[in-house]
Design a protein around this motif. Structure first.
Motif, PDB file in Angstrom:
ATOM      1  N   ARG A  27      36.122  36.505  34.293  1.00 20.62           N
ATOM      2  CA  ARG A  27      35.945  35.386  35.201  1.00 20.62           C
ATOM      3  C   ARG A  27      35.130  34.114  34.463  1.00 20.62           C
ATOM      4  O   ARG A  27      35.499  32.769  34.480  1.00 20.62           O
ATOM      5  CB  ARG A  27      35.087  35.609  36.455  1.00 20.62           C
ATOM      6  N   GLY A  30      36.796  32.047  32.269  1.00 17.90           N
ATOM      7  CA  GLY A  30      37.889  31.085  33.094  1.00 17.90           C
ATOM      8  C   GLY A  30      39.333  31.894  33.349  1.00 17.90           C
ATOM      9  O   GLY A  30      40.259  31.316  33.736  1.00 17.90           O
ATOM     10  N   MET A  31      39.008  33.343  33.537  1.00 22.06           N
ATOM     11  CA  MET A  31      40.263  34.075  33.880  1.00 22.06           C
ATOM     12  C   MET A  31      40.132  34.419  35.386  1.00 22.06           C
ATOM     13  O   MET A  31      39.108  34.338  36.132  1.00 22.06           O
ATOM     14  CB  MET A  31      40.378  35.248  33.303  1.00 22.06           C
ATOM     15  N   GLU A  32      41.357  34.495  36.006  1.00 22.42           N
ATOM     16  CA  GLU A  32      41.376  35.035  37.242  1.00 22.42           C
ATOM     17  C   GLU A  32      41.319  36.549  37.331  1.00 22.42           C
ATOM     18  O   GLU A  32      42.541  36.960  36.681  1.00 22.42           O
ATOM     19  CB  GLU A  32      42.772  34.383  37.902  1.00 22.42           C
ATOM     20  N   VAL A  33      40.530  37.200  38.058  1.00 21.75           N
ATOM     21  CA  VAL A  33      40.674  38.853  37.723  1.00 21.75           C
ATOM     22  C   VAL A  33      40.709  39.172  39.032  1.00 21.75           C
ATOM     23  O   VAL A  33      39.920  39.060  39.923  1.00 21.75           O
ATOM     24  CB  VAL A  33      39.078  39.056  37.135  1.00 21.75           C
ATOM     25  N   GLU A  52      50.558  41.436  41.848  1.00 19.30           N
ATOM     26  CA  GLU A  52      49.769  40.115  41.612  1.00 19.30           C
ATOM     27  C   GLU A  52      50.401  39.438  40.332  1.00 19.30           C
ATOM     28  O   GLU A  52      49.794  38.201  39.941  1.00 19.30           O
ATOM     29  CB  GLU A  52      48.190  40.883  41.230  1.00 19.30           C
TER      30      GLU A  52
ATOM     31  N   HIS B  91      36.768  27.506  36.379  1.00 18.24           N
ATOM     32  CA  HIS B  91      38.168  27.679  37.025  1.00 18.24           C
ATOM     33  C   HIS B  91      38.409  29.013  37.045  1.00 18.24           C
ATOM     34  O   HIS B  91      39.521  29.507  37.515  1.00 18.24           O
ATOM     35  CB  HIS B  91      39.066  27.056  36.253  1.00 18.24           C
ATOM     36  N   GLY B  92      37.272  30.216  36.446  1.00 18.31           N
ATOM     37  CA  GLY B  92      37.712  31.685  36.822  1.00 18.31           C
ATOM     38  C   GLY B  92      37.429  32.027  38.311  1.00 18.31           C
ATOM     39  O   GLY B  92      37.071  31.351  39.057  1.00 18.31           O
ATOM     40  N   ALA B  93      37.946  33.429  38.465  1.00 14.16           N
ATOM     41  CA  ALA B  93      37.713  33.971  39.765  1.00 14.16           C
ATOM     42  C   ALA B  93      37.750  35.265  39.866  1.00 14.16           C
ATOM     43  O   ALA B  93      38.441  35.901  38.993  1.00 14.16           O
ATOM     44  CB  ALA B  93      38.969  33.450  40.787  1.00 14.16           C
ATOM     45  N   VAL B  94      36.816  36.023  40.486  1.00 11.53           N
ATOM     46  CA  VAL B  94      36.957  37.573  40.858  1.00 11.53           C
ATOM     47  C   VAL B  94      37.823  37.436  42.198  1.00 11.53           C
ATOM     48  O   VAL B  94      37.411  37.200  43.300  1.00 11.53           O
ATOM     49  CB  VAL B  94      35.845  38.210  40.763  1.00 11.53           C
ATOM     50  N   LEU B  95      39.239  38.122  42.250  1.00  9.86           N
ATOM     51  CA  LEU B  95      39.861  38.072  43.444  1.00  9.86           C
ATOM     52  C   LEU B  95      39.458  39.663  44.008  1.00  9.86           C
ATOM     53  O   LEU B  95      40.275  40.700  43.483  1.00  9.86           O
ATOM     54  CB  LEU B  95      41.264  38.166  43.118  1.00  9.86           C
ATOM     55  N   ARG B  98      41.712  42.908  47.655  1.00  6.87           N
ATOM     56  CA  ARG B  98      42.685  44.264  47.370  1.00  6.87           C
ATOM     57  C   ARG B  98      41.784  45.605  47.540  1.00  6.87           C
ATOM     58  O   ARG B  98      42.316  46.583  48.045  1.00  6.87           O
ATOM     59  CB  ARG B  98      43.291  44.302  46.250  1.00  6.87           C
ATOM     60  N   SER B 114      46.763  38.413  45.610  1.00  4.13           N
ATOM     61  CA  SER B 114      45.407  37.721  45.686  1.00  4.13           C
ATOM     62  C   SER B 114      45.909  36.304  45.175  1.00  4.13           C
ATOM     63  O   SER B 114      46.632  36.362  44.532  1.00  4.13           O
ATOM     64  CB  SER B 114      44.572  38.265  45.116  1.00  4.13           C
ATOM     65  N   ALA B 116      43.690  32.638  43.686  1.00  7.51           N
ATOM     66  CA  ALA B 116      42.579  31.999  43.547  1.00  7.51           C
ATOM     67  C   ALA B 116      42.634  30.757  44.121  1.00  7.51           C
ATOM     68  O   ALA B 116      43.827  30.023  44.164  1.00  7.51           O
ATOM     69  CB  ALA B 116      42.084  31.900  41.939  1.00  7.51           C
TER      70      ALA B 116
END
Lengths: 151, 310
Positions: A27, A30-33, A52, B91-95, B98, B114, B116
């Motif tokens: 994260r 900059g990643m969407e995890v 996903e 701009h990262g995210a932990v989704l 789930r 999911s 962001a």
């Protein structure tokens, strides 16, 4: 576009501190995890990866079951005709098994010595190689889209 | 039942709109497994869209897990769009939504995605609206949209959902205050979750008093999402609202039209600020020839002029 990664924790081992550290590091890069929690079956992992639409699935295995879990994941992805989602592994995996895993299509193994930066670099490299920049991939097939939109 | 192929196409279509590669129509044209449900000669019923919103940590995801269970038990298919915040810095995210919904991972009648928020401010992601439409085209009977944890002003869910459930928890004194101030006008159903905690009855009573002051019939329910207590009552209330009239559609359309007009106005103002006339005013401001208020008046005059020119 941010790279999207599924961090998956299969099997019976109940330790996900490592997976959570990985999720945070990715994260911060900059990643969407997408994090799925503990005790995932291969089927759950494959379904989540598809729904996903991630670029990379990172599978963390500490229990020694990697030689049964990875083949199942790779087989199920193939059955569902998914060839554009890269699978990587991490955790406790013996050196001798790494070539066997790569043979069945696992792109990279990040062992306990790998730093989170190694992991970030590795994932960015794989996504660049796969050309699975999601925007570019989809753009190639949207010739009819403009037409449809102007209807 | 929804075919595996549809899951894959829906997922890729959502990515395409999410990444701005194509719009909703383009995605439909490209991913042909979508829309097949509505290609028949008989008109298909559109999906009912349920919005779940409320402060962070109120148990929204766990409640959604219970709703999935209930909707499936009634023989309907369900898609879930769960939004989590993006970091404004990386701009990262932990989704992580789930995690609470894992029981349904192998069920082809359930699709969970999911998203962001990608720094959109309204509690949803920019592509959530299109994702909902695509899930509808894919043939799902119900679409559940879970917002990021919200406070008072994130009301974007209004433009997307047919029925809105506002979830709160006891002992979140300030949380109830926040809900009073902001989310009151959009709630169709209030849920006090974690109702086994001290203060649940007080929170519910508080909300009931507030609801009584308004004109609409808004049920106030108590649930324990963790063990399913109160969920049958919530499902019954949802079904009643789903079968009711479509007054929320009017609200949704009004909201969306106002939002678009506002976006348009912002674009217009930014364009007007780019003109030589505006630059001249700003130069005079910089050189102490105008006060701030004078400059604002002068620019307002210029904007008025450009507005008439259109």
């Amino acid at each position: 576009m941010p790279i999207k990664v599924l961090v998956a924790k299969p099997g019976l081992d109940g330790h996900d501190r490592g997976a959570k550290i990985v999720a945070r590091a990715l994260r911060d890069a900059g990643m969407e995890v997408v994090y799925t929690g503990l005790h995932q079956t291969p089927e759950m992992i494959v379904n989540a990866a598809i729904q996903e639409d991630v670029d990379v699935v990172g599978v963390s295995i500490l229990s020694g079951a990697h030689m049964t879990i990875f083949p199942k994941i790779m087989t199920m992805l193939a059955e569902r005709e998914v060839d554009d989602i890269a699978v990587v592994g991490g955790g406790v995996i013996q050196e001798a098994d790494i070539p066997k895993l790569k043979e069945i299509g696992v792109r990279e193994i990040f062992n306990a010595e790998a730093s989170t930066q190694d992991l970030i670099d590795g994932i960015e490299r794989i996504v660049a190689q796969t050309g699975r920049d999601r925007s570019r991939r989809e753009a190639a097939g949207t010739a009819g889209a403009g037409q449809a939109a102007s209807r | 039942m929804i075919a595996h192929r549809v899951h894959r196409d829906l997922a890729r279509a959502i990515s395409a709109v999410e990444n701005g590669v194509t719009d909703y129509r383009g995605a439909l044209a490209r991913f042909t497994a979508l829309g097949s449900a509505s290609n028949g000669t008989t008109a298909r019923k559109r999906a009912d869209v349920i919005g779940i919103t409320g402060p962070p940590g109120a148990g929204k995801s766990t409640l959604v897990d219970r709703l999935i269970e209930g909707v499936r038990a009634a023989g309907e298919t369900v898609a879930v769009i769960a939004v989590d915040p993006s970091s404004p810095f990386t701009h990262g995210a932990v989704l992580g939504d789930r995690v609470r919904m894992q029981r349904h991972a192998g069920d082809p009648g359930v699709f969970i995605r999911s998203m962001a928020s990608r720094s959109a401010g309204g509690g949803l992601a920019p592509a959530t609206r299109d994702a909902v439409r695509l899930a509808d085209e894919a043939g799902f009977d119900v679409v559940i949209v879970e917002t990021v944890g919200v406070g008072q002003v994130e009301l974007e869910i209004v433009a997307v959902a047919d029925v809105i459930v506002v979830v709160t928890v006891p002992a979140l004194g300030d949380g109830v205050q926040a809900i009073k101030a902001g989310l009151t006008e959009i709630a169709d159903i209030f849920v006090v979750n974690m109702a086994d905690r001290p203060g649940a009855n007080a929170s519910a009573t508080d909300l009931k008093h507030m609801v009584r002051e308004g004109k609409r019939d808004i049920p106030v329910l108590q649930t324990i999402a963790q063990d399913g207590t109160g969920v049958p009552e919530l499902l019954a209330a949802l079904n009643k609202k789903r079968d009711g009239d479509d007054s929320n559609a009017v609200r949704a359309v009004r909201f969306e039209i106002v939002r678009r007009a506002r976006d348009e106005a912002v674009r217009g103002a930014l364009a007007a600020l780019d003109t030589p006339d505006a630059a001249a005013v700003l130069d005079r401001l910089r050189d102490h020839e105008l006060t701030r208020n004078d400059a604002i008046d002068a620019l307002q005059h210029i904007f008025g002029g450009t507005a008439h020119a259109h």
